[in-house]
Design an enzyme around this catalytic site. Structure first.
Site: not given
Lengths: 493, 96
Positions: A156, A78, A180
């Site tokens: 997210s 990420k 998330s």
């Protein structure tokens, strides 16, 4: 053998150790899949040279016979994780061009275990969002598709979820401040675990809300989550909130036996207007665990309805403080200044240009609730409510509850752009089942449990006792195999 | 119903050091009001005698010897600066 990028970590590890596949071949298969998946916009920074270099080193280590489980496994990281020499910008314009001189502890542990980094994954800006639409790179797209619409992969960690679901990598890192990891996992038919607060070091992960943020793995199976989580966890002197506790061998503790376990069903999670399909899935999940020998118990978590408003005080407050560092001085974007502009204009213009709309809104609401005269009315009150939310869970666990079963999300994946006209609170409702877990610091896992009538994946969430990820993963695996979710998105990209 | 007026919105934007043009202040004030309305639900909760949470996992912070453990990394620290000169971060004038 199916295409190598479709393997699980478990399968790849076993083949690598037997010498039947090489880390380089695995990595090349993933790099090829990534190249053909531009439409998903999951990978936003590509590191093919670094990936092949690491893969070669992994093959050498495997040949020497001394390779940990993650050795040679190609991963996506990420964009929130700082990776040395590789762009890391939290999907924000304000970190444009930032190349860290250091590696986050979690990604360093994965690197040291021999894992291969394929590149950086799309996400909501500063992890603020539930649809990946606040990203400076543009949104990632869910590989699941049932009509002409492009669907959100959630957020997210939307790029991570999309990449794992589309077999662009074997697994990915995610982070979870209010859901998330778990919400995108549920939207893409993948597995995501947020461990207990303090299990994974936060050092080198761009901070959003420090008392809530935790990293975790996003994988294709629960067993893979167990393997990867173990490599990510552990005490780190550089994060004073990281726990100095031994890390169990999570995989070895996947016994498949949950007889006698008490599973709580919290009545407050039965929300008004909840789709019948989600309610039915939840009931089926409870039945599956009962059939496996667990006892199903109705429980009450009375402060549940206050979790979202408490979260939307605490998280923006912490964010306004954490994001104060983006000032155009030390890294990232600096606005072009007009003649005579001083340092205040530089800060204000830089932050106005560098932060997207949602980030600006949260920073300002956080600033407001922390400002003189409002601190007690909002921030302190929210922290007290947080104490009560945690107490609800403690009281449930004190009656002998081992884990709690809930839906992971209030719906399946929605269409990109569909929430554009809604007020921000509508988007925040995505986290209604997950945010309590962050406020209480507990481990939570999303497991794919079925498809809805449209053919989109739905997930269930299991919440565990603090530090008992091993038991949680074991229960999750029982649920996973009973649900027998094997569907994959059909390739259209 | 919490009402954020234009002056408050302007003040918050300035405290957050985010330039918001005047024409955007009404929309900002409305959004902030919406969020505060959502938070008003917290007023229903009886918090008498409840301590605010300071640490979600009860643990004592570790201590270490008070000594120098890091340093001499000037080039690395400046490597991402938008404007670095002569070993310093450069910024526009700070005082009149």
């Amino acid at each position: 053998m199916s295409a190598l990028n479709r393997l699980t970590i478990t399968e790849a590890r076993d083949l690598l150790r037997k010498g039947e596949v090489s880390a380089v071949a695995l990595t090349e298969a993933c790099l090829g899949a990534i190249q053909g998946a531009g439409k998903l916009n999951a990978f936003v920074h590509h590191t093919p040279d670094l990936a092949l270099e690491r893969a070669k080193a992994a093959d050498a280590r495997l040949a020497s016979g001394d390779a940990p489980a993650m050795c040679g496994i190609p991963l996506g990281i990420k964009d929130l994780f700082c990776t040395q020499g590789v762009a890391s910008q939290a999907a924000s314009r304000i970190l444009d061009g930032f190349k860290p001189q250091y590696e986050s502890t979690v990604s360093a542990q994965l690197r040291d275990a021999g894992a291969v980094i394929l590149g950086k994954l799309n996400m909501d800006e500063f992890a603020m969002g539930s649809s990946n639409e606040t990203s400076v790179y543009g949104n990632a797209v869910n590989p699941w598709k049932v009509d002409a619409r492009d669907l959100t992969p959630g957020g997210s960690s939307g790029g991570s979820a999309a990449a794992v679901a589309a077999d662009l990598c074997l697994a990915a890192t995610g982070t979870d401040t209010g859901g998330s990891i778990r919400q995108p996992a549920a939207f893409t038919g993948t597995v995501g675990i947020k461990p207990t607060y303090g299990r994974c070091s936060r050092w080198g992960i761009v901070a959003f809300a420090s008392s809530l943020d935790q990293a975790g793995p996003m994988t294709k199976t629960v067993r893979d989550a167990a393997i990867m989580l173990e490599a990510m966890c552990g005490h780190d002197p550089k994060d004073s909130t990281s726990a100095d506790l031994p890390v169990p061998d999570f995989e070895a503790l996947l016994t498949g036996d949950i007889r006698g376990q008490k599973i709580g069903i919290p009545r407050e999670y039965r929300m008004e207007g909840m789709p019948a399909e989600i309610e039915a899935l939840w009931a089926r999940g409870a039945e599956m665990l009962r059939d496996a020998g667990a006892e199903i118990v109705d429980i009450s978590l009375p402060h549940t309805k206050y979790a979202l408003p408490a979260y939307y005080v605490i998280a923006p407050a912490e964010a306004s403080s954490n994001l104060a560092r983006y000032d155009g001085v030390r890294y990232g974007h600096r606005a072009k200044l007009a003649l005579g502009d001083g340092i205040t204009q530089m800060y204000e213009k830089t932050r106005a240009e560098g932060f997207g709309h949602e980030v600006q809104r949260r920073v300002m609401i956080g600033t407001y609730v922390l400002s003189a005269g409002f601190y007690d009315a909002y921030y302190n009150r929210a922290r007290k409510v947080r104490t009560l939310i945690k107490r609800d869970f403690e009281q449930a666990f004190a009656t002998g509850i081992d884990a709690i079963l809930t839906p992971a999300t209030p719906s399946s994946a929605f269409g990109l752009g569909e929430m554009a006209e809604a007020d921000p609170v509508q988007m925040y409702l995505n986290d209604v089942f997950t945010v309590t877990v962050n406020l209480a610091g507990l481990p939570g896992i999303a497991v794919p449990a079925g498809l809805d009538a449209q053919g989109l994946p739905l997930g269930l969430q299991l919440i565990g006792r603090p530090w008992e990820e091993a038991a949680l993963l074991n229960t999750a695996q029982v649920l996973e195999s009973a649900a027998g979710f094997v569907s994959k998105p059909e390739k259209w990209w | 119903m919490s009402e954020i007026d234009l002056d408050t919105a302007r003040k918050v934007a300035h405290l957050a050091r985010i330039a918001v043009p005047d024409e955007n202040l009404p929309a900002l004030a409305q959004e902030l009001s919406q969020m505060l309305d959502f938070m008003e639900q917290l007023n229903e909760v009886d918090i008498d005698g409840v301590d605010p949470m300071t640490s979600v996992t009860p643990m004592r912070l570790k201590r270490r010897r008070d000594g120098v453990t890091d340093g001499d990394q000037q080039a690395k620290i400046l490597s991402n600066a938008p404007d670095a000169r002569e070993g310093f971060f450069a910024v526009p004038k700070v005082v009149e």
